[in-house]
Design an enzyme around this catalytic site. Structure first.
Site, mmCIF file in Angstrom:
data_model
loop_
_atom_site.group_PDB
_atom_site.id
_atom_site.type_symbol
_atom_site.label_atom_id
_atom_site.label_comp_id
_atom_site.label_asym_id
_atom_site.label_seq_id
_atom_site.Cartn_x
_atom_site.Cartn_y
_atom_site.Cartn_z
ATOM 1 N N GLY A 42 4.955 -9.748 4.167
ATOM 2 C CA GLY A 42 5.625 -9.679 5.459
ATOM 3 C C GLY A 42 4.846 -10.451 6.522
ATOM 4 N N GLU A 70 11.983 -0.001 4.811
ATOM 5 C CA GLU A 70 12.937 -1.091 4.596
ATOM 6 C C GLU A 70 12.248 -2.472 4.639
ATOM 7 O OE1 GLU A 70 15.925 -0.689 3.476
ATOM 8 O OE2 GLU A 70 16.429 -2.812 3.611
ATOM 9 N N GLY A 71 11.179 -2.564 5.432
ATOM 10 C CA GLY A 71 10.436 -3.835 5.489
ATOM 11 C C GLY A 71 9.918 -4.223 4.109
ATOM 12 N N HIS A 72 9.296 -3.266 3.402
ATOM 13 C CA HIS A 72 8.807 -3.554 2.038
ATOM 14 C C HIS A 72 9.975 -3.903 1.121
ATOM 15 C CE1 HIS A 72 5.627 -0.492 3.290
ATOM 16 N NE2 HIS A 72 4.893 -1.530 2.947
ATOM 17 N N SER A 75 6.600 -0.258 10.069
ATOM 18 C CA SER A 75 5.240 -0.127 9.553
ATOM 19 C C SER A 75 5.074 1.284 9.001
ATOM 20 C CB SER A 75 4.242 -0.354 10.697
ATOM 21 O OG SER A 75 2.971 0.180 10.355
ATOM 22 N N LYS A 126 4.643 -9.481 9.456
ATOM 23 C CA LYS A 126 4.096 -8.481 10.392
ATOM 24 C C LYS A 126 2.570 -8.594 10.441
ATOM 25 C CE LYS A 126 3.617 -4.140 12.171
ATOM 26 N NZ LYS A 126 2.381 -3.770 11.562
ATOM 27 N N ASP A 127 1.954 -8.774 9.276
ATOM 28 C CA ASP A 127 0.505 -8.999 9.212
ATOM 29 C C ASP A 127 0.290 -10.509 9.121
ATOM 30 O OD1 ASP A 127 -0.469 -6.195 8.990
ATOM 31 O OD2 ASP A 127 0.842 -6.233 7.241
ATOM 32 N N MET A 172 0.843 -1.192 0.000
ATOM 33 C CA MET A 172 0.000 0.000 0.000
ATOM 34 C C MET A 172 0.887 1.255 0.000
ATOM 35 S SD MET A 172 -3.457 -0.920 2.031
ATOM 36 C CE MET A 172 -2.897 -0.540 3.657
#
Ligand code: PAF
Length: 271
Positions: free
Chosen positions: A138, A26-28, A176, A140-141, A21
């Site tokens: 990820g 950095e996570g993406h 996030s 995370k979700d 989205m």
């Protein structure tokens, strides 16, 4: 995008897909690295999907910065960045939804009615357009990841789903896009979430497997943050997301909490 994907497939290319989205961090970008490892061509989508936000949620003010995202995606080696419009993803008069049942009954499900239907529906559409062989999400979700895995299995979608462990800032906060909502004080309190997860993981490592005891420790840590309101704190079976009493199989601790109307989720492996 659909035509482009068809042509890539005709050329024998393997497509790796990272749906997002936007407001990339950095996570993406670490998902892009994984997608590139598993494919010839990396495609990223940026689409703030209106149907996965509830009426009182942050759809309108969800952070957006297309120019910055384009730069970051390109620098990280994304070959194609696809940013569809709402009207393209939801043709006028649309009536079709994808519903994953059992896995969405608990955890975030009751607190965000319709959320996972919005996620599953949009992800199915994104998959139909991009036609990737592999898609990366990820952890995370975590509930979302399991919902997508189930949907792919149930709808016989020819795509492999890869889950990537959550990336954290040095203080432990899970990365996030919504972290930009936090001021310094709030951030300190929200850190209680990752601290609770780490404490439970450490206790398990030392042999404590009783869920009741582990949850009590997590709760006591969360309660040290005076403005943090726990929405849920659960330890569940990693696969079916059902609550368990003892960690005698791969499990997961999942937490959702609010601070000043801002909602944060995080989770950790208990294996
Ligand atoms: O995790 C996200 O960013 C979104 O839920 C997703 C999977 C891109 C669907 O809109």
């Amino acid at each position: 995008m659909q035509k482009l994907s068809q042509s890539l497939l005709q050329q024998g290319k393997r497509i790796g897909f990272v749906p997002t989205m936007g407001f990339l961090h950095e996570g993406h970008l670490s998902l892009v690295d994984v997608a590139k490892k598993h494919s010839d061509v990396a495609v990223m989508s940026i689409f703030v999907n209106p149907t996965q936000f509830g009426p009182n949620e942050d759809y309108e003010r969800y952070p957006r910065d297309a120019a910055r995202d384009q730069k970051l995606a390109q620098q990280r080696g994304v070959d194609y960045l696809w940013m569809p419009e709402v009207e393209q993803m939801y043709p006028a008069g649309e009536q079709t939804k994808v519903v994953v049942t059992e896995l969405t009954r608990g955890l975030c499900g009751p607190f965000r009615p319709g959320h996972f239907m919005g996620v599953a529906t949009v992800v199915a559409k994104l998959f139909h357009v991009v036609q990737a062989q592999v898609a990366v999400f990820g952890e995370k979700d975590f509930q979302q990841l399991q919902v997508i895995r189930r949907m792919v299995k149930d709808l016989l979608m020819p795509i492999e789903i890869i889950g990537v462990p959550t990336l954290r800032d040095p203080d432990g906060l899970a990365m996030s896009s919504r972290n930009v909502y936090l001021n310094e004080e709030e951030r300190k309190e929200v850190l209680g979430i990752s601290q609770a997860i780490q404490a439970v993981q450490a206790l398990l490592k030392n042999g404590e497997t009783q869920v009741e005891k582990l949850l009590a420790v997590a709760k006591s840590i969360l309660e040290k943050s005076p403005h943090l309101k726990i929405e849920y704190l659960e330890i569940v079976d990693k696969e079916n997301l059902e609550q368990i009493e003892k960690i005698d199989r791969p499990a997961r601790i999942l937490i959702a909490a609010y601070i000043h109307q801002k909602r944060f989720i995080d989770n950790g492996a208990l294996e």
